[in-house]
Design a protein around this motif. Structure first.
Motif, PDB file in Angstrom:
ATOM      1  N   ASN A  18       0.812  -1.214   0.000  1.00 55.40           N
ATOM      2  CA  ASN A  18       0.000   0.000   0.000  1.00 55.40           C
ATOM      3  C   ASN A  18       0.845   1.264   0.000  1.00 55.40           C
ATOM      4  OD1 ASN A  18      -2.440  -1.365  -0.101  1.00 55.40           O
ATOM      5  ND2 ASN A  18      -2.559  -1.556   2.117  1.00 55.40           N
ATOM      6  N   ARG A  19       1.952   1.265   0.743  1.00 56.71           N
ATOM      7  CA  ARG A  19       2.846   2.428   0.749  1.00 56.71           C
ATOM      8  C   ARG A  19       3.379   2.697  -0.654  1.00 56.71           C
ATOM      9  NH1 ARG A  19       7.633   1.672   4.266  1.00 56.71           N
ATOM     10  NH2 ARG A  19       8.158   3.735   3.490  1.00 56.71           N
ATOM     11  N   ILE A  20       3.813   1.628  -1.318  1.00 55.00           N
ATOM     12  CA  ILE A  20       4.360   1.785  -2.668  1.00 55.00           C
ATOM     13  C   ILE A  20       3.267   2.225  -3.632  1.00 55.00           C
ATOM     14  CG2 ILE A  20       5.290   0.507  -4.644  1.00 55.00           C
ATOM     15  CD1 ILE A  20       7.071  -1.000  -2.633  1.00 55.00           C
ATOM     16  N   LYS A  21       2.107   1.587  -3.562  1.00 53.30           N
ATOM     17  CA  LYS A  21       1.007   1.956  -4.466  1.00 53.30           C
ATOM     18  C   LYS A  21       0.623   3.425  -4.289  1.00 53.30           C
ATOM     19  CE  LYS A  21      -1.629  -1.848  -3.560  1.00 53.30           C
ATOM     20  NZ  LYS A  21      -2.783  -2.751  -3.632  1.00 53.30           N
ATOM     21  N   VAL A  24       3.655   5.771  -5.621  1.00 56.76           N
ATOM     22  CA  VAL A  24       3.867   5.742  -7.070  1.00 56.76           C
ATOM     23  C   VAL A  24       2.657   6.318  -7.802  1.00 56.76           C
ATOM     24  CG1 VAL A  24       4.261   4.229  -9.063  1.00 56.76           C
ATOM     25  CG2 VAL A  24       5.532   3.838  -6.952  1.00 56.76           C
ATOM     26  N   SER A  25       1.472   6.116  -7.265  1.00 55.50           N
ATOM     27  CA  SER A  25       0.279   6.647  -7.933  1.00 55.50           C
ATOM     28  C   SER A  25       0.231   8.178  -7.899  1.00 55.50           C
ATOM     29  CB  SER A  25      -0.996   6.057  -7.323  1.00 55.50           C
ATOM     30  OG  SER A  25      -1.154   6.487  -5.992  1.00 55.50           O
ATOM     31  N   GLN A  26       1.049   8.806  -7.041  1.00 60.46           N
ATOM     32  CA  GLN A  26       1.112  10.264  -6.976  1.00 60.46           C
ATOM     33  C   GLN A  26       1.927  10.867  -8.130  1.00 60.46           C
ATOM     34  OE1 GLN A  26      -0.658  12.072  -4.626  1.00 60.46           O
ATOM     35  NE2 GLN A  26      -1.473  10.039  -4.199  1.00 60.46           N
ATOM     36  N   ILE A  27       2.692  10.033  -8.822  1.00 60.51           N
ATOM     37  CA  ILE A  27       3.496  10.527  -9.942  1.00 60.51           C
ATOM     38  C   ILE A  27       2.557  10.899 -11.081  1.00 60.51           C
ATOM     39  CG2 ILE A  27       5.257   9.928 -11.666  1.00 60.51           C
ATOM     40  CD1 ILE A  27       6.359   7.893  -9.601  1.00 60.51           C
ATOM     41  N   GLU A  28       2.730  12.099 -11.593  1.00 58.14           N
ATOM     42  CA  GLU A  28       1.862  12.566 -12.676  1.00 58.14           C
ATOM     43  C   GLU A  28       2.025  11.675 -13.900  1.00 58.14           C
ATOM     44  OE1 GLU A  28       1.106  16.554 -15.354  1.00 58.14           O
ATOM     45  OE2 GLU A  28       2.122  16.748 -13.428  1.00 58.14           O
ATOM     46  N   ALA A  32      -2.149   3.388 -13.032  1.00 60.52           N
ATOM     47  CA  ALA A  32      -2.448   2.225 -12.197  1.00 60.52           C
ATOM     48  C   ALA A  32      -1.158   1.670 -11.612  1.00 60.52           C
ATOM     49  CB  ALA A  32      -3.154   1.145 -13.001  1.00 60.52           C
ATOM     50  N   VAL A  33      -1.265   1.146 -10.385  1.00 61.28           N
ATOM     51  CA  VAL A  33      -0.109   0.530  -9.723  1.00 61.28           C
ATOM     52  C   VAL A  33      -0.587  -0.740  -9.032  1.00 61.28           C
ATOM     53  CG1 VAL A  33       1.753   0.808  -8.041  1.00 61.28           C
ATOM     54  CG2 VAL A  33       0.865   2.815  -9.244  1.00 61.28           C
ATOM     55  N   GLU A  34       0.133  -1.825  -9.277  1.00 59.89           N
ATOM     56  CA  GLU A  34      -0.110  -3.069  -8.559  1.00 59.89           C
ATOM     57  C   GLU A  34       1.193  -3.438  -7.860  1.00 59.89           C
ATOM     58  OE1 GLU A  34      -1.768  -6.267 -10.928  1.00 59.89           O
ATOM     59  OE2 GLU A  34      -2.539  -4.791 -12.334  1.00 59.89           O
ATOM     60  N   ALA A  35       1.095  -3.880  -6.612  1.00 58.79           N
ATOM     61  CA  ALA A  35       2.277  -4.320  -5.875  1.00 58.79           C
ATOM     62  C   ALA A  35       1.930  -5.637  -5.185  1.00 58.79           C
ATOM     63  CB  ALA A  35       2.696  -3.276  -4.851  1.00 58.79           C
ATOM     64  N   LYS A  53      12.866   5.807 -14.271  1.00 56.94           N
ATOM     65  CA  LYS A  53      13.710   6.304 -13.184  1.00 56.94           C
ATOM     66  C   LYS A  53      12.884   7.045 -12.130  1.00 56.94           C
ATOM     67  CE  LYS A  53      17.947   8.854 -12.180  1.00 56.94           C
ATOM     68  NZ  LYS A  53      17.795   8.511 -10.800  1.00 56.94           N
ATOM     69  N   GLN A  54      11.851   7.783 -12.552  1.00 55.12           N
ATOM     70  CA  GLN A  54      10.985   8.467 -11.586  1.00 55.12           C
ATOM     71  C   GLN A  54      10.351   7.454 -10.631  1.00 55.12           C
ATOM     72  OE1 GLN A  54       8.718  10.488 -14.910  1.00 55.12           O
ATOM     73  NE2 GLN A  54       8.417  11.981 -13.268  1.00 55.12           N
ATOM     74  N   ILE A  55       9.882   6.357 -11.190  1.00 54.32           N
ATOM     75  CA  ILE A  55       9.224   5.318 -10.389  1.00 54.32           C
ATOM     76  C   ILE A  55      10.239   4.664  -9.459  1.00 54.32           C
ATOM     77  CG2 ILE A  55       7.977   3.125 -10.502  1.00 54.32           C
ATOM     78  CD1 ILE A  55       6.986   4.155 -13.330  1.00 54.32           C
ATOM     79  N   GLU A  56      11.397   4.299 -10.010  1.00 57.84           N
ATOM     80  CA  GLU A  56      12.437   3.670  -9.195  1.00 57.84           C
ATOM     81  C   GLU A  56      12.875   4.580  -8.057  1.00 57.84           C
ATOM     82  OE1 GLU A  56      15.562   2.554 -11.892  1.00 57.84           O
ATOM     83  OE2 GLU A  56      14.366   0.950 -12.787  1.00 57.84           O
ATOM     84  N   ASP A  57      13.070   5.871  -8.342  1.00 55.50           N
ATOM     85  CA  ASP A  57      13.495   6.810  -7.308  1.00 55.50           C
ATOM     86  C   ASP A  57      12.444   6.932  -6.204  1.00 55.50           C
ATOM     87  OD1 ASP A  57      15.835   7.250  -8.686  1.00 55.50           O
ATOM     88  OD2 ASP A  57      15.250   9.225  -9.455  1.00 55.50           O
ATOM     89  N   THR A  58      11.176   6.942  -6.587  1.00 58.25           N
ATOM     90  CA  THR A  58      10.101   7.022  -5.601  1.00 58.25           C
ATOM     91  C   THR A  58      10.136   5.816  -4.672  1.00 58.25           C
ATOM     92  OG1 THR A  58       8.710   8.301  -7.107  1.00 58.25           O
ATOM     93  CG2 THR A  58       7.584   7.151  -5.312  1.00 58.25           C
TER      94      THR A  58
END
Length: 70
Positions: A18-21, A24-28, A32-35, A53-58
């Motif tokens: 849930n933390r990751i979802k 990551v879902s806040q990135i413009e 959708a995000v599944e973890a 890279k944006q996703i990985e950095d988050t």
């Protein structure tokens, strides 16, 4: 649209998922995000303008490890 699949170490429960979802879902441009902590997979559906890279950095900013292939 594109789908990015990442292997992530450090997820141990649904709370981690849930933390990751949520983060990551806040990135413009992310639609959708599944973890899944059991498989260690994070699957992101996003517009083509979103950089992996944006996703990985988050994710790494939350003290999880993105496993690099190769």
């Amino acid at each position: 649209m594109k789908t990015i699949t990442l292997q992530v170490k450090g997820m141990v429960c649904t709370g981690c998922e849930n933390r990751i979802k949520n983060a990551v879902s806040q990135i413009e441009g992310v639609t959708a995000v599944e973890a899944n902590y059991q498989t260690g997979e994070v699957i992101v559906t996003a517009q083509d303008t979103v950089l992996q890279k944006q996703i990985e950095d988050t994710i790494t900013d939350m003290d999880f490890e993105v496993v690099k292939e190769g």
